[in-house]
Design an enzyme around this catalytic site. Structure first.
Site, PDB file in Angstrom:
ATOM      1  N   ASP A 124       0.834  -1.204   0.000  1.00  0.00           N
ATOM      2  CA  ASP A 124       0.000   0.000   0.000  1.00  0.00           C
ATOM      3  C   ASP A 124       0.871   1.257   0.000  1.00  0.00           C
ATOM      4  OD1 ASP A 124      -2.413   1.348  -0.034  1.00  0.00           O
ATOM      5  OD2 ASP A 124      -2.599   1.391   2.134  1.00  0.00           O
TER       6      ASP A 124
ATOM      7  N   HIS B 130       2.271   3.334  -9.040  1.00  0.00           N
ATOM      8  CA  HIS B 130       2.128   1.892  -9.245  1.00  0.00           C
ATOM      9  C   HIS B 130       3.317   1.343 -10.043  1.00  0.00           C
ATOM     10  CE1 HIS B 130      -1.710   2.200  -7.423  1.00  0.00           C
ATOM     11  NE2 HIS B 130      -2.313   2.799  -8.433  1.00  0.00           N
TER      12      HIS B 130
ATOM     13  N   LEU C 254      11.157 -20.324  -5.090  1.00  0.00           N
ATOM     14  CA  LEU C 254      10.245 -19.400  -4.396  1.00  0.00           C
ATOM     15  C   LEU C 254       8.891 -19.452  -5.098  1.00  0.00           C
ATOM     16  CD1 LEU C 254       9.777 -16.954  -2.363  1.00  0.00           C
ATOM     17  CD2 LEU C 254      10.403 -15.479  -4.279  1.00  0.00           C
TER      18      LEU C 254
HETATM   19  C1  IPE Z   1      -5.330  -2.720  -0.206  1.00  0.00           C
HETATM   20  O1  IPE Z   1      -5.039  -1.372  -0.344  1.00  0.00           O
HETATM   21  C2  IPE Z   1      -5.289  -3.396  -1.530  1.00  0.00           C
HETATM   22  C3  IPE Z   1      -3.990  -3.489  -2.176  1.00  0.00           C
HETATM   23  C4  IPE Z   1      -2.842  -3.107  -1.674  1.00  0.00           C
HETATM   24  C5  IPE Z   1      -3.999  -4.111  -3.466  1.00  0.00           C
HETATM   25  P1  IPE Z   1      -6.191  -0.274  -0.457  1.00  0.00           P
HETATM   26  O2  IPE Z   1      -5.510   1.023  -0.617  1.00  0.00           O
HETATM   27  O3  IPE Z   1      -7.159  -0.649  -1.511  1.00  0.00           O
HETATM   28  O4  IPE Z   1      -6.904  -0.395   0.965  1.00  0.00           O
HETATM   29  P2  IPE Z   1      -7.837   0.621   1.733  1.00  0.00           P
HETATM   30  O5  IPE Z   1      -8.905   1.072   0.780  1.00  0.00           O
HETATM   31  O6  IPE Z   1      -6.996   1.768   2.171  1.00  0.00           O
HETATM   32  O7  IPE Z   1      -8.368  -0.156   2.897  1.00  0.00           O
HETATM   33  C1  IPE Z   2      -1.645   0.171  -3.292  1.00  0.00           C
HETATM   34  O1  IPE Z   2      -1.367   1.532  -3.327  1.00  0.00           O
HETATM   35  C2  IPE Z   2      -1.795  -0.430  -4.659  1.00  0.00           C
HETATM   36  C3  IPE Z   2      -3.185  -0.748  -5.029  1.00  0.00           C
HETATM   37  C4  IPE Z   2      -4.212  -0.709  -4.236  1.00  0.00           C
HETATM   38  C5  IPE Z   2      -3.408  -1.154  -6.399  1.00  0.00           C
HETATM   39  P1  IPE Z   2      -2.537   2.581  -3.322  1.00  0.00           P
HETATM   40  O2  IPE Z   2      -2.887   2.911  -4.744  1.00  0.00           O
HETATM   41  O3  IPE Z   2      -3.675   2.143  -2.484  1.00  0.00           O
HETATM   42  O4  IPE Z   2      -1.805   3.827  -2.668  1.00  0.00           O
HETATM   43  P2  IPE Z   2      -2.425   4.866  -1.649  1.00  0.00           P
HETATM   44  O5  IPE Z   2      -2.935   4.076  -0.464  1.00  0.00           O
HETATM   45  O6  IPE Z   2      -3.513   5.579  -2.360  1.00  0.00           O
HETATM   46  O7  IPE Z   2      -1.271   5.741  -1.302  1.00  0.00           O
HETATM   47 MG    MG Z   3      -4.099   2.409  -0.523  1.00  0.00          MG
END
Ligand code: IPE
Ligand code: IPE
Ligand code: MG
Length: 245
Positions: A16, A33, A127
């Site tokens: 995240d 990303h 792995l």
């Molecule tokens: C969780 O992150 C999903 C992934 C890392 C793929 P999110 O950014 O979607 O989670 P929330 O919405 O903050 O809970």
């Molecule tokens: C996690 O990073 C990746 C996915 C959920 C695809 P985020 O896109 O949720 O990044 P933040 O939480 O908005 O910074």
């Molecule tokens: Mg996120």
């Protein structure tokens, strides 16, 4: 260097913070990303080098479809491109790639890329790398129950565990979440029952070898009791198992 015995067999990661990493730099979220793919490449390599046997990453949740359409399509495109670019090197490193999630909603291009990566790396054993994409913990439990029902099998813990999408690996020992949030966000609801949880404020693109080593070192200091007492765990004679002896 972390002691060998403290290396988790299976690490799961909620990657995240990509969006915030990009926004802080006045970049589009998709740039975050992309940077996240670089962090993941390094993480897979480090896990292999350390002797971690399974790595499971949350790349796209069943709820991430709710994001703006351009971010969703950017993530789909990124998965397809990353697979075609990275798979030869992963194959050379002995990494077995497995897709975990509901593929019915994915485009044919993405589905084909996943199937090819899985087929090419199926014989690798160094792995096991599980990519959770269009995955949700609730989906996983429901699909496992539906499979048992379709086969007329009894709903038991063991049968459900065997029908879950990650039945090919033991449950994660260590579950890491980057990005500062302390929640599961519908990741491995069933499998994380006894995982050690590790939260870090580092955003996923900043999660480097040193950050992974720090998480593993922290894991090495935990006492895993699986419901037993500390005294029982300290006495090495009876085998410590999560199942009742
Ligand atoms: C969780 O992150 C999903 C992934 C890392 C793929 P999110 O950014 O979607 O989670 P929330 O919405 O903050 O809970
Ligand atoms: C996690 O990073 C990746 C996915 C959920 C695809 P985020 O896109 O949720 O990044 P933040 O939480 O908005 O910074
Ligand atoms: Mg996120």
């Amino acid at each position: 260097m972390t002691a060998k015995r403290a290396i988790p067999h299976h690490i799961a990661i909620v990657m995240d913070g990509n969006g915030r990493w990009a926004t802080k730099r006045f970049l589009p979220r998709v740039a975050g990303h992309k940077k996240g793919v670089d962090a993941l490449r390094a993480c897979v390599r480090r896990c292999g080098d350390l002797g971690v046997r399974a790595l499971t990453v949350f790349a796209f949740s069943s709820e991430n479809w709710k994001r703006p359409a351009d971010e969703v399509s950017g993530l789909m495109e990124l998965l397809a491109v990353a697979l075609s670019r990275e798979v030869p090197q992963l194959q050379a490193e002995g990494v077995r790639i497995l897709f975990v999630g509901d593929r019915t909603r994915l485009s044919e291009k993405v589905r084909n890329g996943l199937a090819q990566a899985e087929a090419l790396t199926a014989g690798n054993t160094r792995l096991t790398f599980n990519i959770c994409f269009n995955y949700g913990g609730r989906w996983d439990i429901a699909q496992a129950a539906a499979r048992l029902a379709a086969r007329g099998e009894e709903i038991t813990e063991d049968n459900l565990a065997g029908a879950m999408a990650l039945a090919h690996v033991p449950d994660p020992d260590l579950l890491i979440r980057t990005g500062g949030e302390q929640r599961i966000s519908n990741f491995l609801l069933w499998q994380a029952a006894y995982s050690e949880l590790y939260f870090t404020d580092k955003l996923w693109p900043e999660f480097d070898d040193a950050a992974l080593d720090a998480a593993i070192a922290d894991y090495g200091r935990r006492e895993r009791r699986f419901g037993r007492t500390s005294e029982q765990v300290a006495d090495p004679s009876p085998r410590v198992s999560r199942k009742a002896a």
